[in-house]
Write an enzyme that holds these catalytic residues in place. Structure first.
Site, PDB file in Angstrom:
ATOM      1  CG  ASP A 145      38.367  45.273  42.315  1.00 52.19           C
ATOM      2  OD1 ASP A 145      37.607  44.203  42.962  1.00 52.19           O
ATOM      3  OD2 ASP A 145      38.002  45.167  41.071  1.00 52.19           O
TER       4      ASP A 145
ATOM      5  CB  SER B  37      35.419  42.055  40.080  1.00 54.91           C
ATOM      6  OG  SER B  37      36.186  42.244  41.295  1.00 54.91           O
TER       7      SER B  37
ATOM      8  CG  ASP C   2      26.245  27.785  50.873  1.00 60.48           C
ATOM      9  OD1 ASP C   2      26.800  28.803  51.750  1.00 60.48           O
ATOM     10  OD2 ASP C   2      26.736  27.640  50.037  1.00 60.48           O
TER      11      ASP C   2
ATOM     12  NE  ARG D  68      30.396  32.478  45.381  1.00 63.32           N
ATOM     13  CZ  ARG D  68      30.199  32.833  46.812  1.00 63.32           C
ATOM     14  NH1 ARG D  68      29.144  32.738  47.170  1.00 63.32           N
ATOM     15  NH2 ARG D  68      31.266  33.125  47.464  1.00 63.32           N
TER      16      ARG D  68
ATOM     17  CE  LYS E 143      40.084  42.642  40.892  1.00 69.68           C
ATOM     18  NZ  LYS E 143      39.125  41.784  41.177  1.00 69.68           N
TER      19      LYS E 143
ATOM     20  CG  ASP F  57      38.604  41.834  44.983  1.00 74.55           C
ATOM     21  OD1 ASP F  57      37.894  41.381  46.029  1.00 74.55           O
ATOM     22  OD2 ASP F  57      38.756  41.301  43.936  1.00 74.55           O
TER      23      ASP F  57
ATOM     24  CG  HIS G  18      39.866  37.626  47.193  1.00 79.50           C
ATOM     25  ND1 HIS G  18      38.647  37.166  47.731  1.00 79.50           N
ATOM     26  CD2 HIS G  18      39.516  38.308  45.999  1.00 79.50           C
ATOM     27  CE1 HIS G  18      37.891  37.890  46.830  1.00 79.50           C
ATOM     28  NE2 HIS G  18      38.409  38.264  45.971  1.00 79.50           N
TER      29      HIS G  18
ATOM     30  CG  ASP H 208      34.613  46.013  42.316  1.00 80.50           C
ATOM     31  OD1 ASP H 208      35.022  46.375  43.308  1.00 80.50           O
ATOM     32  OD2 ASP H 208      35.233  45.121  41.421  1.00 80.50           O
ATOM     33  CG  HIS H 209      33.053  43.408  44.891  1.00 79.30           C
ATOM     34  ND1 HIS H 209      34.241  43.301  45.978  1.00 79.30           N
ATOM     35  CD2 HIS H 209      33.599  43.208  43.771  1.00 79.30           C
ATOM     36  CE1 HIS H 209      35.173  42.806  45.402  1.00 79.30           C
ATOM     37  NE2 HIS H 209      34.961  42.721  44.041  1.00 79.30           N
TER      38      HIS H 209
ATOM     39  CG  HIS I 292      33.798  39.432  46.729  1.00 76.17           C
ATOM     40  ND1 HIS I 292      33.389  39.394  45.291  1.00 76.17           N
ATOM     41  CD2 HIS I 292      35.135  39.649  46.766  1.00 76.17           C
ATOM     42  CE1 HIS I 292      34.278  39.049  44.412  1.00 76.17           C
ATOM     43  NE2 HIS I 292      35.672  39.557  45.122  1.00 76.17           N
TER      44      HIS I 292
END
Length: 559
Positions: free
Chosen positions: A28, A81, A171, A286, A361, A430, A434, A471-472, A501
């Site tokens: 992950d 994920s 953004d 999101r 997970k 992951d 984070h 997964d990313h 991510h």
């Protein structure tokens, strides 16, 4: 369990044998990026993963794990994920996130669903509150979706509406908040002309009000709560346009960090605090920055800050923000309906399956892998094992997490000879990534690599096959960068840590003594993504994937 339009019977692969044990390992948050000191995977001792990459070039490649490859609207959308494991298990790309919301709004289905009917109960005597990011950036929310939701809600019975805005500047360009507020005020004025009491009630900058993530700073959520629910903020204005213009005049002010404000009437009373009997919708699609406010709005037992009062409301998210926590319990747009996943097919074709991870997970190798479906397809053919995650600490305190315990369970399952597929998720890259703790993330990557070795050693012992993928991205880049790729510094000259991510591709490696010498990655699937992995794994089990699956990544070359 079958259906009239397809058969559960998979065709046997003409060149690949059946019955070998296949280990499917998902790392992950393990992407591929340029090697530097902020790439924790590069810095860490990872001899097992290094050997896969350097071993045989035809048995290692990269696949896409973000954007359209996992059903998200644009290539600027980082993977996560949930959508990653949906794609890995389903073998097809399903619309996710913003795209799902667009479809639900365009078709009007959003107003027929359980979530909207749940909040609609309040429209008779209560107020509908809409909380979210006012922006057309398309990362967390979109202005056009808010506009459609306002129109549709008013047409479906909402008589009193209050919007609680969060200004962007992250953004989208800083300063664009003024134009967005003007557009929204114009829309609300048109609703008022139709007899609907519609106003902006409060606001604040996204990085300072409401939208914190990963439990970094509950004070951010509290500032939002005070303004939105209690109607209290250090700044009071008669209009949102005046608020945003005035607050932006302060030295060093910007949209991201605008202080919280409330809109008041001529007597100085807040025009729209959330009270008993109201409906609340957080309209961001999101998830990462909505989980914390969702907890405050939904959980009866909540101790992160003093809410002062906890109104009896009906709350729904635009989507469900956390599939494992089932949070929120009501949402306007359902996750994609995924059927005929690879796991379901394989179980129906006699493939005995073992799946394991730790709590954080566990749902990814079961629930999300199986198409957002709980439970077993066939209890006699499957075993799922959840190892409790550490609780009460942040993951950088124990960065090894439960990687070795997961690997031990996988090893034992492989050596038992009871299972044809052993599937695990190793969460370290992951969950520790984070936290933004670079040293801890390096330790986390080393632990994950050791876990991979244990699983691959067991596969070696039984003559099986392995597939190692991710997964990313996350741990491979821990710093924010400018357009040239150079690390960004804050005002004090320190690097700006990246805890999210990434948009990076992820590796996939195949091997093991059970893999025929002629099996290699094809060279004609250049933009392969996570959804191609399912057909690949089906091939390694000796089957051909259904025709509507994304194509396999492997071929068999006769020696």
């Amino acid at each position: 369990m079958g259906s009239s339009d397809f058969s559960w019977k998979l065709a046997d692969h003409p060149k690949l044998p059946k019955g070998k044990a296949v280990a499917v390992v998902v790392l992950d948050g393990w992407g591929e990026a340029n090697p530097d000191k902020y790439n924790c995977i590069h810095v860490a001792e990872t001899p097992t993963m290094d050997s896969l990459k350097k071993g045989a070039p035809e048995k290692w490649r990269l696949v896409r794990a973000h954007g359209t490859a996992v059903g998200l609207p644009t290539e600027d959308d980082m993977g996560n994920s949930e959508v990653g494991h949906n794609a890995l298990g389903a073998g097809r790309i399903y619309a996710q996130g913003a795209k799902l919301v667009d479809i639900a709004l365009a078709s009007g289905k959003i107003y027929e669903g359980e979530g909207f009917n749940y909040i609609k109960e309040c429209f008779g005597s209560g107020t509908l509150h809409l909380i979210g990011l006012l922006s057309d950036g398309g990362v967390h929310s979109r202005l056009d979706q808010l506009q459609l939701l306002l129109k549709g809600s008013s047409e479906n019975g909402a008589k009193r509406i209050r919007v609680h805005i969060l200004t962007d500047g992250r953004d989208v360009l800083d300063g664009s908040s003024v134009g967005f507020v003007e557009i929204l005020e114009n829309d609300l004025a048109q609703l008022r002309e139709k007899g609907i009491d519609a106003k902006i009630a409060s606001g604040g900058g996204r990085m300072y009000v409401t939208m914190d993530r990963y439990e970094n700073d509950w004070g951010v959520v509290k500032r939002g709560w005070d303004a939105q629910v209690l109607g209290e903020a250090p700044h009071k204005f008669r209009s949102a346009l005046e608020a945003v213009k005035k607050l932006r005049e302060e030295p060093k002010a910007n949209d991201q960090y605008l202080p919280p404000f409330v809109i008041v009437d001529e007597s100085g009373k807040a025009v729209g605090p959330i009270v008993d009997g109201d409906a609340v919708v957080t309209f961001n699609f999101r998830a990462d920055r909505m989980v914390m406010p969702a907890k405050a709005l939904e959980y009866e037992n909540f101790d992160k800050f003093d809410r002062v009062r906890f109104p009896k409301i009906r709350y729904a998210g635009m989507l469900q923000y956390d599939g494992e926590l089932k949070l929120p319990s009501h949402y306007l747009v359902s996750p994609p309906e995924i059927e005929r996943t690879s796991g379901e097919y394989l179980v129906h074709n006699g493939v005995r399956t073992f799946a394991c991870s730790e709590t954080v997970k566990f749902g990814h190798v079961t629930f999300f892998w199986n198409g957002n479906r709980s439970g077993y397809f066939n209890e006699e053919m499957e075993e799922y094992v959840e190892i409790p995650s550490d609780s009460g600490i942040t993951f950088n305190v124990q960065p090894k997490m439960k990687a070795l315990e997961i690997a031990e369970k996988a090893r034992d399952a492989i050596l038992s000879g009871k299972f044809h597929q052993v599937r695990v998720n190793l969460p370290n890259g992951d969950m520790v990534g984070h936290t933004g703790d670079i040293e801890a993330t390096v330790v986390a990557c080393k632990a994950a690599d050791e876990a991979v070795k244990m699983i691959l050693d067991a596969i070696e012992q039984v003559g099986g096959i392995y597939v190692v993928t991710a997964d990313h991205g996350n741990a491979e880049d821990m710093v924010k960068r400018d357009k040239r790729g150079q690390p960004l510094l804050d005002k004090s000259g320190k690097i700006q840590i990246l805890t999210s991510h990434t948009l990076q591709p992820v590796p996939i490696a195949i091997g093991g003594p059970g893999l025929l010498p002629g099996v290699r990655f094809r060279k004609d699937v250049l933009d392969g993504g996570l959804a191609n992995v399912a057909a690949t794994v089906m091939n390694l089990h000796g089957f051909v994937a259904p025709s509507d699956y994304e194509q396999t990544l492997i071929e068999v070359v006769e020696n």
